[in-house]
Structure formats: structure tokens, C-alpha cells
Design an enzyme around this catalytic site. Structure first.
Site, PDB file in Angstrom:
ATOM      1  N   SER A 145      -6.011   4.813   8.652  1.00 23.96           N
ATOM      2  CA  SER A 145      -6.754   4.560   7.416  1.00 23.96           C
ATOM      3  C   SER A 145      -6.137   3.377   6.666  1.00 23.96           C
ATOM      4  O   SER A 145      -6.821   2.406   6.303  1.00 23.96           O
ATOM      5  CB  SER A 145      -6.720   5.828   6.551  1.00 23.96           C
ATOM      6  OG  SER A 145      -7.020   5.547   5.215  1.00 23.96           O
ATOM      7  N   ARG A 190     -12.406  12.982   4.853  1.00 26.43           N
ATOM      8  CA  ARG A 190     -11.094  13.650   4.991  1.00 26.43           C
ATOM      9  C   ARG A 190     -10.723  14.349   3.690  1.00 26.43           C
ATOM     10  O   ARG A 190     -10.175  15.445   3.682  1.00 26.43           O
ATOM     11  CB  ARG A 190     -10.016  12.627   5.368  1.00 26.43           C
ATOM     12  CG  ARG A 190     -10.063  12.225   6.829  1.00 26.43           C
ATOM     13  CD  ARG A 190      -9.159  11.042   7.105  1.00 26.43           C
ATOM     14  NE  ARG A 190      -7.785  11.278   6.771  1.00 26.43           N
ATOM     15  CZ  ARG A 190      -6.960  10.389   6.228  1.00 26.43           C
ATOM     16  NH1 ARG A 190      -7.389   9.153   5.980  1.00 26.43           N
ATOM     17  NH2 ARG A 190      -5.728  10.680   5.956  1.00 26.43           N
ATOM     18  N   ASP A 224     -13.271   3.201   7.300  1.00 34.30           N
ATOM     19  CA  ASP A 224     -12.317   3.914   6.442  1.00 34.30           C
ATOM     20  C   ASP A 224     -13.016   4.432   5.192  1.00 34.30           C
ATOM     21  O   ASP A 224     -12.709   5.517   4.710  1.00 34.30           O
ATOM     22  CB  ASP A 224     -11.135   3.012   6.062  1.00 34.30           C
ATOM     23  CG  ASP A 224     -10.123   3.784   5.217  1.00 34.30           C
ATOM     24  OD1 ASP A 224      -9.682   4.845   5.681  1.00 34.30           O
ATOM     25  OD2 ASP A 224      -9.806   3.351   4.100  1.00 34.30           O
ATOM     26  N   HIS A 228       0.856  -1.193   0.000  1.00 38.54           N
ATOM     27  CA  HIS A 228       0.000   0.000   0.000  1.00 38.54           C
ATOM     28  C   HIS A 228       0.888   1.237   0.000  1.00 38.54           C
ATOM     29  O   HIS A 228       1.899   1.292   0.692  1.00 38.54           O
ATOM     30  CB  HIS A 228      -0.921   0.018   1.222  1.00 38.54           C
ATOM     31  CG  HIS A 228      -2.112   0.911   1.034  1.00 38.54           C
ATOM     32  ND1 HIS A 228      -3.328   0.460   0.568  1.00 38.54           N
ATOM     33  CD2 HIS A 228      -2.260   2.237   1.230  1.00 38.54           C
ATOM     34  CE1 HIS A 228      -4.179   1.465   0.490  1.00 38.54           C
ATOM     35  NE2 HIS A 228      -3.563   2.563   0.892  1.00 38.54           N
ATOM     36  N   LYS A 285      -7.511  -0.972   6.663  1.00 34.22           N
ATOM     37  CA  LYS A 285      -7.839  -1.716   5.434  1.00 34.22           C
ATOM     38  C   LYS A 285      -6.970  -2.952   5.310  1.00 34.22           C
ATOM     39  O   LYS A 285      -7.427  -4.022   4.932  1.00 34.22           O
ATOM     40  CB  LYS A 285      -7.541  -0.863   4.189  1.00 34.22           C
ATOM     41  CG  LYS A 285      -8.462   0.264   3.929  1.00 34.22           C
ATOM     42  CD  LYS A 285      -8.229   0.852   2.542  1.00 34.22           C
ATOM     43  CE  LYS A 285      -7.110   1.861   2.452  1.00 34.22           C
ATOM     44  NZ  LYS A 285      -7.343   3.149   3.045  1.00 34.22           N
TER      45      LYS A 285
HETATM   46  N1  URA Z   1      -3.909   6.032   1.577  1.00 33.10           N
HETATM   47  C1  URA Z   1      -4.914   5.648   2.411  1.00 33.10           C
HETATM   48  O1  URA Z   1      -5.468   4.561   2.254  1.00 33.10           O
HETATM   49  N2  URA Z   1      -5.253   6.461   3.396  1.00 33.10           N
HETATM   50  C2  URA Z   1      -4.665   7.643   3.613  1.00 33.10           C
HETATM   51  O2  URA Z   1      -5.021   8.324   4.549  1.00 33.10           O
HETATM   52  C3  URA Z   1      -3.628   8.046   2.738  1.00 33.10           C
HETATM   53  C4  URA Z   1      -3.269   7.210   1.719  1.00 33.10           C
END
Ligand code: URA
Length: 453
Positions: free
Chosen positions: A183, A168, A161, A82, A187
Site C-alpha cells: 500500500s 482494508r 491503493d 510516509h 503510492k
Molecule cells: N499507511 C498506508 O498508506 N497504508 C497502510 O497500509 C498503512 C499505513
């Protein structure tokens, strides 16, 4: 305690308790806490910060807001990657099928565009028919059949999220270490993975501008991952300039197809191969553990440059053999997308207008500022400023030249692609400003800055 009091506590810089965070998040999901109160809380948390205990509590509650997938029936290692967000960051779209082609299972929950950065989900949705809104059963079945799936957060997986991410984005509360960490990690923990490579972007086009802050973010995310039994490493990569040569949605998919066909910009390929190599290293470690042939521990094992190079060569081989492209096609088909886009990228959305950007003097491109390019792409329609905005999948920017290129007055260094003409003038101005030209060539850009285990 009332929601107002919880907001007030954080506004005044006081620590909040886990049960108070729980009350807020559960209330928000149940629509008892309205957007405006949650927005006020997010801004208070953004300004005052959350300490490690609060961040851990927030992450845990966000994970618990939905299901945690149990993928133990799949014996292969389940490793994901990620990114904290960048401009032209299309890495996941190539990397997920590439690593899956090497035998690692990749169950990926990705996000939409955030601020001036693009999102994997928006990019994939520019493929006609591609479904990112999968239920748990479909997610699992596709993963089982193809070894790779990329989907969005849903009502069932990381629902907190899903809502907070969109809020956000519309309230300027993205660039916060605890909010980014919770966040992303909520996930990732929900995916049921056992290995994770984090791409911590640092530089003008990233949410985190300094290496020091990037390391802080990396450390808290590694801690959250390890606490959930996920082998987690972080790679700090440069985001001062967009990755590759396209910024947008459909045009980034076109570039991904080219990468999978063996035609890649060096910076993009470097990030893909480095992150992929680490995914394979983690995958191997997980395999050795399950086969019980003597556990090796990444932290103790000396990971040599040679080992990483060996994995990079393996991944390059999978691109050159066409196996990675084949895996991408399987993924697109399994998720309802039209696989014909691979042979005929003209089936992807195309903008009505194009406008070249010419350079105004001779010299060397010192830098192409990622933040300015990201903002310009948003103005052209590739990103959102409101929760309910529709994005224009065809809009974006192609970069003909990148840092280090020698240019002459009048050379076309970029091209804008757009349908909406309202903000194209401002976007044009930003792209012009993004290209910084000097008489001397720049020093070599170091794309991969650091690896944190
Ligand atoms: N990627 C995400 O999933 N969340 C964030 O807050 C920033 C980047």
C-alpha cells in the site's frame, strides 16, 4: 484461473502467481471483481501472508494500476516521508512544508484514517476549502509553484491503493506486513520521487507492535524502494503514546499551526526534526549525484550524530524564522484552503460538546495508551468503521498531560470534543483507562528507536 480459485489458493496457504494477482487487481478496478471477493482475498492474504516475491508483484501491479509521475523537469531533489500510521500522527502536515522551505521538493500522496489511526488527508480536509482530490496536472502545477503538495490517491495516481485501502479499513485487514508495504510503496513509487524516509511506528498505537516486526516491514519497504531507484531509509519511532497533545482532525491542524509558530510538544518536535533531518541528508546526496561532484552513498558515508544535529538546527531555524509557516500558508492557498485559519484557528470546525477527564489518584503518569486513545477518538466520530462513513472533523481528544507528568486527584488530564453523543460515554471510559498512574515517575521515553539504511 477463476477468481474463486485464486482466493482458494491463498486461503489454503499456497503461493499465487504474479498473473493471478494482476487478474485480481485489474478485475477489482474494472468492477468485475466485487468487494466481497476482494475482501475474502485480503483476509486470506492477511492470515496466510504473502512472501517477498508475491509482495513485490502486488506492489508492481498496484503501481501500474495508475500513472507514475515523471517529475524529472524539476531539478531539485524530490524526497517524501510516509508513516505506517499512528495516533496523533500529524507529522506530515508540518514536515512537508518545513522540508520544502529548505529547498527539497515534496510531492506527497497521503492516506485517510485507517483503523484507530488518523489520516493526513482527513486532517487536511478539515481546513475549509482544502482540496486533496487533485488531478495529475494540478498536482504537478502546485508542486512546481510551491515545492510541496499533499493529495490523496486518485483515479490516476495509485488507484488500486485507493480502493484497497478503504476496503482494508472496513474488513480488519490493515495490520499485515505485505499489505502495508505494498500500500505505502505503491503510492510512493507513483509519486515520481527519488528519495524516501519511512517512519515505521512501533508500539500499542501502531499496527506493528514489536521492533522485530517493524524491522521486517522496514526491510521489505526499503527493498521495494531501492528496486524502483528511490533512496529509501527507515526510522523506527515509538507509538505507545499519541504524538503531541491532540488526536482528531481539526484539533490536530490547530496543533500543527502552533508547531509551525514555534510551540511544539517535545515528542512531536523530535520526530519531525529527525525525519526532516534525514530527508535533507537524502536530498543532499541526490544533489551531489546530479551535480556529479563525487557520489556519496548513505550506506557507506558515516552519518554522524553531528550531521543529523546540524540538519535539525537548520530546520528549527526555518520554524523560528517563519519560513516553514509561510510555506504551509502557500500550500493551503494553492490547494484551495482558507489561509486565514493560521491567524484565526477558530475558523476550523469546533465541536458542540466538550467533556473533561479527571484523574482519580495522585502520582505520575506512566503512560497514555495510544491504542485506547485512538479507539476513543474513532468512537467520537474522528474515524471510520465503514467505507461510506462520514467523519466528524471537529471530534477528537486533547491531552493536557502526558507520560512523566506529576498529577493529583481531580486534575483534568484530557478533554473530549464531540458532536455525536451516542458513543461518548464509551469513549470517556477508554480515555480514563488510557491514563496509567503510578507512584514512581516512568523511565525516559525513547521516541526515535533506530534508523535502518
Ligand atoms: N499507511 C498506508 O498508506 N497504508 C497502510 O497500509 C498503512 C499505513
Amino acid at each position: 484461473m477463476s477468481v474463486l480459485e485464486i482466493i482458494r489458493k491463498k486461503r489454503d496457504g499456497l503461493k499465487i502467481e504474479k498473473k493471478e494477482i494482476e487478474q485480481l487487481i485489474r478485475g477489482y478496478l474494472a468492477e468485475e471483481v466485487p468487494d466481497y471477493q476482494m475482501a475474502a482475498f485480503l483476509m486470506a492474504a492477511f492470515i496466510r501472508g504473502l512472501d517477498d516475491t508475491e509482495t513485490e508483484a502486488l506492489t508492481e501491479i498496484m503501481v501500474q494500476s495508475g500513472e507514475v509521475l515523471d517529475l524529472r523537469e524539476m531539478a531539485d531533489p524530490k524526497v517524501d516521508k510516509h508513516s505506517t500510521g499512528g495516533v496523533g500522527d500529524k507529522v506530515s502536515i508540518v514536515l512537508a512544508p518545513l522540508v520544502a522551505a529548505a529547498g527539497v521538493v515534496v510531492p506527497m500522496i497521503a492516506g485517510r484514517g485507517l483503523g484507530h489511526t488518523g489520516g493526513t488527508i482527513d486532517k487536511l480536509e478539515s481546513i475549509p476549502g482544502f482540496n486533496t482530490q487533485l488531478n495529475v496536472l494540478d498536482f504537478r502545477n502546485i508542486l512546481w509553484d510551491t515545492g510541496v503538495v499533499i493529495a490523496s490517491q486518485s483515479e490516476k495516481i495509485a488507484p488500486a491503493d485507493r480502493k484497497l485501502y478503504a476496503l482494508r479499513n472496513a474488513t480488519s485487514t490493515v495490520e499485515s506486513i505485505p499489505l502495508i508495504a505494498s500500500s505505502i510503496m505503491s503510492k510512493k513509487i507513483a509519486e515520481g520521487i527519488n528519495g524516501l524516509v519511512l517512519d515505521i511506528k512501533v508500539g500499542s498505537g501502531a499496527f506493528i507492535k514489536t521492533e522485530e516486526e517493524a524491522e521486517r516491514l522496514a526491510r521489505i519497504m526499503i527493498k521495494l524502494g531501492e528496486a524502483s531507484g528511490i533512496k529509501t531509509i527507515a526510522v523506527l519511532t515509538d507509538m505507545n503514546e499519541p504524538l503531541g497533545k491532540t488526536v482528531g482532525n481539526a484539533i490536530e491542524i490547530r496543533e500543527c499551526i502552533n508547531v509551525l509558530k514555534g510551540k511544539a510538544e517535545q515528542d512531536l518536535l523530535d520526530v519531525i526534526l529527525t525525519l526532516g533531518a534525514w530527508m535533507l541528508v537524502i536530498g543532499e546526496e541526490l544533489l551531489e549525484e546530479t551535480e556529479d561532484v563525487g557520489v556519496f552513498n548513505i550506506k557507506e558515508k558515516e552519518i554522524t550524530e553531528e550531521l543529523i544535529n546540524e540538519k535539525r538546527i537548520k530546520l528549527e531555524g526555518l520554524i523560528n524564522s517563519g519560513d516553514a509557516l509561510e510555506k504551509f500558508i502557500q500550500m493551503v492557498e494553492a490547494q484551495g484552503g482558507n489561509p486565514e485559519i493560521v491567524a484565526n484557528p477558530g475558523l476550523l470546525p469546533v465541536a458542540e460538546n466538550i467533556r473533561p477527564v479527571e484523574i482519580e489518584k495522585d502520582g505520575f503518569i506512566q503512560r497514555v495508551d495510544a491504542e485506547l486513545i485512538g479507539k476513543a477518538a474513532m468512537l467520537l466520530g474522528a474515524g471510520r468503521t465503514r467505507i461510506d462513513d462520514n467523519i466528524d472533523h471537529a471530534a477528537g481528544i486533547t491531552l493536557n498531560k502526558k507520560s512523566g507528568s506529576e498529577v493529583h486527584k481531580g486534575d483534568v488530564v484530557a478533554v473530549l470534543h464531540y458532536n455525536d453523543t451516542n458513543s461518548s460515554e464509551e469513549a470517556y471510559r477508554l480515555v480514563k483507562e488510557a491514563f496509567q498512574v503510578t507512584s514512581e515517575p516512568p523511565s525516559e521515553r525513547q521516541i526515535v528507536r533506530k534508523v535502518l539504511l
